[in-house]
Scaffold this active site. Sequence first.
Site, PDB file in Angstrom:
ATOM      1  N   GLU A  22      -7.150   4.647   7.547  1.00  0.00           N
ATOM      2  CA  GLU A  22      -6.962   6.081   7.278  1.00  0.00           C
ATOM      3  C   GLU A  22      -8.196   6.664   6.590  1.00  0.00           C
ATOM      4  O   GLU A  22      -8.584   7.807   6.844  1.00  0.00           O
ATOM      5  CB  GLU A  22      -5.684   6.286   6.440  1.00  0.00           C
ATOM      6  CG  GLU A  22      -4.442   6.110   7.309  1.00  0.00           C
ATOM      7  CD  GLU A  22      -3.210   5.569   6.582  1.00  0.00           C
ATOM      8  OE1 GLU A  22      -3.151   5.646   5.337  1.00  0.00           O
ATOM      9  OE2 GLU A  22      -2.300   5.066   7.274  1.00  0.00           O
ATOM     10  N   HIS A  74      -9.633   1.098   4.417  1.00  0.00           N
ATOM     11  CA  HIS A  74      -8.394   1.305   5.172  1.00  0.00           C
ATOM     12  C   HIS A  74      -8.686   2.232   6.359  1.00  0.00           C
ATOM     13  O   HIS A  74      -9.494   3.161   6.251  1.00  0.00           O
ATOM     14  CB  HIS A  74      -7.312   1.908   4.269  1.00  0.00           C
ATOM     15  CG  HIS A  74      -5.974   1.905   4.924  1.00  0.00           C
ATOM     16  ND1 HIS A  74      -5.605   2.877   5.833  1.00  0.00           N
ATOM     17  CD2 HIS A  74      -4.932   1.038   4.851  1.00  0.00           C
ATOM     18  CE1 HIS A  74      -4.385   2.590   6.273  1.00  0.00           C
ATOM     19  NE2 HIS A  74      -3.949   1.491   5.695  1.00  0.00           N
ATOM     20  N   LYS A  82       0.190   4.236  -0.340  1.00  0.00           N
ATOM     21  CA  LYS A  82      -0.463   5.437   0.213  1.00  0.00           C
ATOM     22  C   LYS A  82      -0.188   6.640  -0.695  1.00  0.00           C
ATOM     23  O   LYS A  82      -0.032   6.467  -1.902  1.00  0.00           O
ATOM     24  CB  LYS A  82      -0.008   5.678   1.654  1.00  0.00           C
ATOM     25  CG  LYS A  82      -0.184   4.414   2.500  1.00  0.00           C
ATOM     26  CD  LYS A  82      -0.084   4.635   3.970  1.00  0.00           C
ATOM     27  CE  LYS A  82      -0.272   3.291   4.689  1.00  0.00           C
ATOM     28  NZ  LYS A  82      -0.290   3.394   6.120  1.00  0.00           N
ATOM     29  N   ASN A  92       0.876  -1.176   0.000  1.00  0.00           N
ATOM     30  CA  ASN A  92       0.000   0.000   0.000  1.00  0.00           C
ATOM     31  C   ASN A  92       0.912   1.224   0.000  1.00  0.00           C
ATOM     32  O   ASN A  92       1.459   1.592   1.037  1.00  0.00           O
ATOM     33  CB  ASN A  92      -0.880  -0.045   1.259  1.00  0.00           C
ATOM     34  CG  ASN A  92      -1.714   1.214   1.415  1.00  0.00           C
ATOM     35  OD1 ASN A  92      -1.787   2.048   0.511  1.00  0.00           O
ATOM     36  ND2 ASN A  92      -2.345   1.359   2.584  1.00  0.00           N
ATOM     37  N   GLY A  96       2.125   2.284  10.686  1.00  0.00           N
ATOM     38  CA  GLY A  96       3.067   3.389  10.542  1.00  0.00           C
ATOM     39  C   GLY A  96       3.724   3.822  11.839  1.00  0.00           C
ATOM     40  O   GLY A  96       4.327   4.883  11.914  1.00  0.00           O
ATOM     41  N   GLU A 153      -5.660  -4.984  10.340  1.00  0.00           N
ATOM     42  CA  GLU A 153      -4.636  -3.968  10.591  1.00  0.00           C
ATOM     43  C   GLU A 153      -4.964  -3.211  11.876  1.00  0.00           C
ATOM     44  O   GLU A 153      -5.770  -2.272  11.859  1.00  0.00           O
ATOM     45  CB  GLU A 153      -4.601  -2.965   9.427  1.00  0.00           C
ATOM     46  CG  GLU A 153      -4.268  -3.581   8.089  1.00  0.00           C
ATOM     47  CD  GLU A 153      -3.693  -2.548   7.127  1.00  0.00           C
ATOM     48  OE1 GLU A 153      -2.560  -2.725   6.694  1.00  0.00           O
ATOM     49  OE2 GLU A 153      -4.381  -1.557   6.831  1.00  0.00           O
TER      50      GLU A 153
HETATM   51  P1  PGA Z   1       2.585   0.279   7.651  1.00  0.00           P
HETATM   52  O1  PGA Z   1       1.148   0.480   6.972  1.00  0.00           O
HETATM   53  O2  PGA Z   1       3.154  -1.005   7.084  1.00  0.00           O
HETATM   54  O3  PGA Z   1       3.388   1.473   7.246  1.00  0.00           O
HETATM   55  O4  PGA Z   1       2.371   0.193   9.112  1.00  0.00           O
HETATM   56  C1  PGA Z   1       0.290  -0.598   6.721  1.00  0.00           C
HETATM   57  C2  PGA Z   1      -0.992  -0.085   6.099  1.00  0.00           C
HETATM   58  O5  PGA Z   1      -1.446   0.999   6.445  1.00  0.00           O
HETATM   59  O6  PGA Z   1      -1.583  -0.777   5.247  1.00  0.00           O
END
Ligand code: PGA
Length: 250
Positions: free
Chosen positions: A97, A95, A11, A9, A173, A167
């Site tokens: 976010e 997701h 982003k 991903n 993150g 997740e």
């Molecule tokens: P990350 O993100 O690996 O940077 O923790 C995972 C995601 O948001 O799918």
Amino acid sequence: MRQVMVAGNWKMNGSSDSVKELMAGIKEGMAAVTKAEVVVCPPAVYIPRVSGAADGSAIKVGSQNICDEDKGAFTGEISADMLKDTGCEYAIIGHSERRALYGETDELVAKRFAAARRNGIKPIFCIGETLEERESGVTNDVCSRQIDAVIALEGVEALADGVIAYEPVWAIGTGKVATPEQAQDVHAFIRGKIAALNAEVAEGVRILYGGSMNPGNAKELIGQADIDGGLIGGASLKAEDFLAICQAAE
Ligand code: PGA
């Protein structure tokens, strides 16, 4: 046997140049990846470029979202047909976010899931609890509620050809990865919940872990009985790291 999936991903990261370089790097390392299904999910504007670069390789392309409607006056949205037309096979849906920053509700996420399916795009359906929810002991309830929204709209069979990504929001993150046991517990709960409705669907559905997965922890996480791969954010932006995670499945 469920095939391991490693999905990147990206982003809101990248440029024409960096996307080209990243794809060249991943492509080059793909010969050593024989087991995992590899998917990259670039920002929408780069999808055509990435699909072109993926041509002739086993790399599959996904989007980071999808419109719940099929066409028309939905400014800023991208339809399933457009995604298919530009080479997407998968779409990340729900997701955290999107849920937290853009107000996507369980119901809207379920509608996006439905739109993907009716148009032949495979959903990578994200669920997961916040730190506050984990600390108050409602992790399973939250995941259950998020899955129930899809089941209510589409039926449990809809999960058969899809992918669920667990997740935990507190791990995304942050560098704070769930322990293999913590992740496996939730994955087993999710599979058990689905099995109570349809054992065959539960056996077939792939459940990915996402949240600070990296080359150092991927093998142990993917080695858990109910963890069928990973949805990778930060570590998917470096070809070397992403490939190392893909190879953790070998
Ligand atoms: P990350 O993100 O690996 O940077 O923790 C995972 C995601 O948001 O799918």
